[in-house]
Design a protein around this motif. Structure first.
Motif, PDB file in Angstrom:
ATOM      1  N   GLU A  81      50.528  32.638  42.514  1.00 29.73           N
ATOM      2  CA  GLU A  81      50.384  33.592  43.216  1.00 29.73           C
ATOM      3  C   GLU A  81      48.995  33.614  44.182  1.00 29.73           C
ATOM      4  N   VAL A  82      48.998  33.693  45.424  1.00 28.84           N
ATOM      5  CA  VAL A  82      47.772  33.843  46.058  1.00 28.84           C
ATOM      6  C   VAL A  82      47.649  35.606  46.202  1.00 28.84           C
ATOM      7  N   GLN A  83      46.616  35.926  45.587  1.00 28.39           N
ATOM      8  CA  GLN A  83      46.312  37.420  45.295  1.00 28.39           C
ATOM      9  C   GLN A  83      46.652  38.180  46.692  1.00 28.39           C
ATOM     10  N   SER A  84      45.959  37.630  47.710  1.00 28.10           N
ATOM     11  CA  SER A  84      45.925  38.543  48.901  1.00 28.10           C
ATOM     12  C   SER A  84      47.390  38.648  49.697  1.00 28.10           C
ATOM     13  N   LYS A  85      48.479  37.578  49.194  1.00 30.06           N
ATOM     14  CA  LYS A  85      49.668  37.625  49.836  1.00 30.06           C
ATOM     15  C   LYS A  85      50.384  38.768  49.194  1.00 30.06           C
ATOM     16  N   VAL A  86      49.603  39.419  48.182  1.00 32.97           N
ATOM     17  CA  VAL A  86      50.402  40.488  47.539  1.00 32.97           C
ATOM     18  C   VAL A  86      49.781  41.844  47.615  1.00 32.97           C
ATOM     19  N   PRO A  87      49.678  42.364  48.745  1.00 32.86           N
ATOM     20  CA  PRO A  87      48.771  43.683  48.891  1.00 32.86           C
ATOM     21  C   PRO A  87      48.839  44.537  48.030  1.00 32.86           C
ATOM     22  N   GLU A  88      49.939  44.751  47.302  1.00 36.72           N
ATOM     23  CA  GLU A  88      50.139  45.748  46.172  1.00 36.72           C
ATOM     24  C   GLU A  88      49.051  45.813  44.987  1.00 36.72           C
ATOM     25  N   HIS A  89      48.300  44.451  45.185  1.00 35.77           N
ATOM     26  CA  HIS A  89      47.088  44.737  44.208  1.00 35.77           C
ATOM     27  C   HIS A  89      46.267  45.552  44.512  1.00 35.77           C
ATOM     28  N   MET A  90      45.988  45.774  46.008  1.00 29.60           N
ATOM     29  CA  MET A  90      45.072  46.789  46.389  1.00 29.60           C
ATOM     30  C   MET A  90      45.345  48.088  46.257  1.00 29.60           C
ATOM     31  N   GLU A  91      46.823  48.229  46.487  1.00 28.32           N
ATOM     32  CA  GLU A  91      47.285  49.435  46.529  1.00 28.32           C
ATOM     33  C   GLU A  91      47.096  50.215  45.055  1.00 28.32           C
ATOM     34  N   LEU A  92      47.679  49.384  44.068  1.00 24.43           N
ATOM     35  CA  LEU A  92      47.588  49.867  42.713  1.00 24.43           C
ATOM     36  C   LEU A  92      45.871  50.310  42.339  1.00 24.43           C
ATOM     37  N   ALA A  93      45.372  49.282  42.890  1.00 22.62           N
ATOM     38  CA  ALA A  93      43.686  49.279  42.438  1.00 22.62           C
ATOM     39  C   ALA A  93      43.275  50.737  42.906  1.00 22.62           C
ATOM     40  N   TYR A  94      43.603  51.043  44.098  1.00 24.26           N
ATOM     41  CA  TYR A  94      43.361  52.332  44.671  1.00 24.26           C
ATOM     42  C   TYR A  94      43.672  53.488  43.815  1.00 24.26           C
ATOM     43  N   GLY A 125      32.952  46.766  46.765  1.00 23.66           N
ATOM     44  CA  GLY A 125      33.933  45.895  46.152  1.00 23.66           C
ATOM     45  C   GLY A 125      33.528  45.483  45.062  1.00 23.66           C
ATOM     46  N   LEU A 126      32.263  45.233  45.007  1.00 23.62           N
ATOM     47  CA  LEU A 126      31.719  44.666  43.714  1.00 23.62           C
ATOM     48  C   LEU A 126      31.902  45.478  42.359  1.00 23.62           C
ATOM     49  N   LEU A 127      31.484  46.931  42.808  1.00 22.89           N
ATOM     50  CA  LEU A 127      31.665  48.154  41.849  1.00 22.89           C
ATOM     51  C   LEU A 127      33.051  48.139  41.377  1.00 22.89           C
ATOM     52  N   TYR A 128      34.161  47.938  42.406  1.00 24.26           N
ATOM     53  CA  TYR A 128      35.315  47.949  42.083  1.00 24.26           C
ATOM     54  C   TYR A 128      36.325  46.964  41.508  1.00 24.26           C
ATOM     55  N   TYR A 129      35.498  45.831  41.470  1.00 24.59           N
ATOM     56  CA  TYR A 129      35.968  44.465  40.821  1.00 24.59           C
ATOM     57  C   TYR A 129      36.752  44.660  39.536  1.00 24.59           C
ATOM     58  N   PRO A 130      36.513  45.185  38.508  1.00 26.65           N
ATOM     59  CA  PRO A 130      37.232  45.586  37.244  1.00 26.65           C
ATOM     60  C   PRO A 130      38.115  46.293  37.701  1.00 26.65           C
ATOM     61  N   VAL A 131      38.224  47.193  38.443  1.00 21.66           N
ATOM     62  CA  VAL A 131      39.554  48.065  38.853  1.00 21.66           C
ATOM     63  C   VAL A 131      40.600  47.125  39.204  1.00 21.66           C
ATOM     64  N   LEU A 132      40.023  46.374  40.177  1.00 17.91           N
ATOM     65  CA  LEU A 132      41.290  45.544  40.884  1.00 17.91           C
ATOM     66  C   LEU A 132      41.994  44.516  39.911  1.00 17.91           C
ATOM     67  N   MET A 133      40.832  44.126  39.189  1.00 17.13           N
ATOM     68  CA  MET A 133      41.218  43.156  37.950  1.00 17.13           C
ATOM     69  C   MET A 133      42.458  43.805  37.232  1.00 17.13           C
ATOM     70  N   ALA A 134      42.051  45.206  36.718  1.00 13.08           N
ATOM     71  CA  ALA A 134      42.820  45.798  35.815  1.00 13.08           C
ATOM     72  C   ALA A 134      44.317  45.863  36.653  1.00 13.08           C
ATOM     73  N   ALA A 135      44.272  46.181  38.120  1.00 15.71           N
ATOM     74  CA  ALA A 135      45.469  46.290  38.795  1.00 15.71           C
ATOM     75  C   ALA A 135      46.067  44.971  38.850  1.00 15.71           C
ATOM     76  N   ASP A 136      45.595  43.882  38.743  1.00 12.95           N
ATOM     77  CA  ASP A 136      46.050  42.589  38.686  1.00 12.95           C
ATOM     78  C   ASP A 136      47.126  42.459  37.628  1.00 12.95           C
ATOM     79  N   VAL A 137      46.503  42.904  36.651  1.00 12.89           N
ATOM     80  CA  VAL A 137      47.553  42.673  35.284  1.00 12.89           C
ATOM     81  C   VAL A 137      48.688  43.775  35.228  1.00 12.89           C
ATOM     82  N   LEU A 138      47.894  45.145  35.491  1.00 13.74           N
ATOM     83  CA  LEU A 138      49.072  46.223  35.248  1.00 13.74           C
ATOM     84  C   LEU A 138      50.155  46.041  36.193  1.00 13.74           C
TER      85      LEU A 138
END
Ligand code: TRP
Length: 328
Positions: A81-94, A125-138
């Motif tokens: 996967e290329v992460q930015s090609k799956v914008p749902e990562h950002m949606e779930l992170a929010y 975004g730096l502060l948000y980094y772990p939330v995005l990472m949680a979203a990646d996996v979840l």
């Protein structure tokens, strides 16, 4: 594949991978692709939280994919996967960001380190980094995450987010565990710490040719060669011995250990042997990589298909999450 455990891992889009990435992470990923339901991602959305060049980011992302393919990750066995090609990562992170306290993110050692490293680039975004990472996996309901021990604080955030979400909205996510593969710790060529892209002179790239490997090893610090006794446990010489055991095995290690003990070690000879050994291991990877590099459409297709397949799964999770959270 439904009965296999779900594995997710991400590698930052930092361009060509080095021996530390290979022995510490990619080899483990290759071992997993046969027995698990794996998604391996190049996380370019994470890469943009620290200073970067937009003109080279795409190539950096692609270089990681090429190194993956060269090393033996097989798109028939795992999803790339290329992460930015799956914008749902950002949606779930929010969505997840709305249930997680800011103060806990501010306290994370990784955040503090990055702040110290780039004091003029402390972005949201730096502060948000772990939330995005949680979203990646979840997003994929991943259960196992093969990453280094340094990522454990992020895994804790991930589990806490999952727990909290499940508590508030009903059981949805597993609590992902770090998966310790038999990754090796590869020391820096320069002395203290591990091999790292951010330390000049510390690394050997998977794509380095024999001359380049020789040149890089030539720059590694040693001593006068007259010390004798036991091989040291830290410093440049110690690191050379670690590399020797990783690439030359026991026999080679013992030969040079003997030389060291008898004060007749010649580091130039040791470095030369080591260069050859490393190159022998990298050569087939480089040849395979080259095959992909010469066929850009094939690589485009792998990225496109992998990311599309991921996106389908991601959309199912998003649907479920929105439903549970009461969103339209
Ligand atoms: N933070 C990880 C690292 O620096 C990269 C990463 C981003 C990641 N998202 C992930 C790793 C999800 C595993 C799972 O190495």
């Amino acid at each position: 594949m439904a009965d296999k455990k779900k594995v997710y891992s991400g590698v930052r889009a930092t361009g060509r991978l080095h021996l530390g990435n290979y022995l510490g992470a990619v080899k483990g990923m290759i071992a997993l692709q046969d027995g698990y339901d794996c998604i391996f991602s190049v996380v370019d959305l994470h890469a943009i939280t620290t200073p970067y060049d937009p003109r080279t980011l795409k190539q950096s992302t692609r270089d990681v994919i090429l190194d993956f393919l060269g090393a033996g990750l097989d798109p028939a066995k795992c999803l790339l996967e290329v992460q930015s090609k799956v914008p749902e990562h950002m949606e779930l992170a929010y969505y997840l960001s709305t249930i997680f306290p800011v103060s806990k993110l501010e306290d994370l050692p990784t955040y503090k380190d990055k702040k110290a490293l780039h004091p003029k680039y402390v972005n949201l975004g730096l502060l948000y980094y772990p939330v995005l990472m949680a979203a990646d996996v979840l997003l994929y309901k991943g259960e196992l995450v093969p990453v280094g021990i340094d990522q454990e604080p992020h895994l804790e955030v991930m589990r806490e987010v999952a727990r909290k979400f499940n508590g508030m909205f009903g059981k949805t996510f597993p609590e992902p565990q770090r998966f310790a593969t038999e990754g090796e710790y590869v020391p820096s060529l320069m002395g203290p710490g591990k091999m790292s892209k951010s330390v000049t002179g510390s690394y050997i790239l998977l794509t380095d040719d024999l001359d380049t490997i020789r040149r890089r090893l030539a720059g590694a610090p040693t001593d006068s060669g007259k010390a004798g006794g036991d091989v040291p446990t830290e410093g440049g010489v110690a690191n050379l011995f670690v590399l020797m055991s990783l690439f030359g095995g026991r026999q080679m290690y013992q030969k040079f250990e003997q030389d060291y003990k008898e004060k007749k070690i010649r580091y130039s000879e040791m470095k030369d042997t080591l260069s050859e050994l490393i190159y022998q291991e990298l050569k087939p990877i480089q040849e395979k990589r080259k095959g992909f590099e010469e066929n850009p459409e094939l690589v485009d297709g792998i990225i496109q298909e992998g990311s599309e397949a991921c996106r389908k799964r991601a959309q199912e999770t998003i649907r479920e999450v929105k439903e549970k959270m009461g969103l339209y």
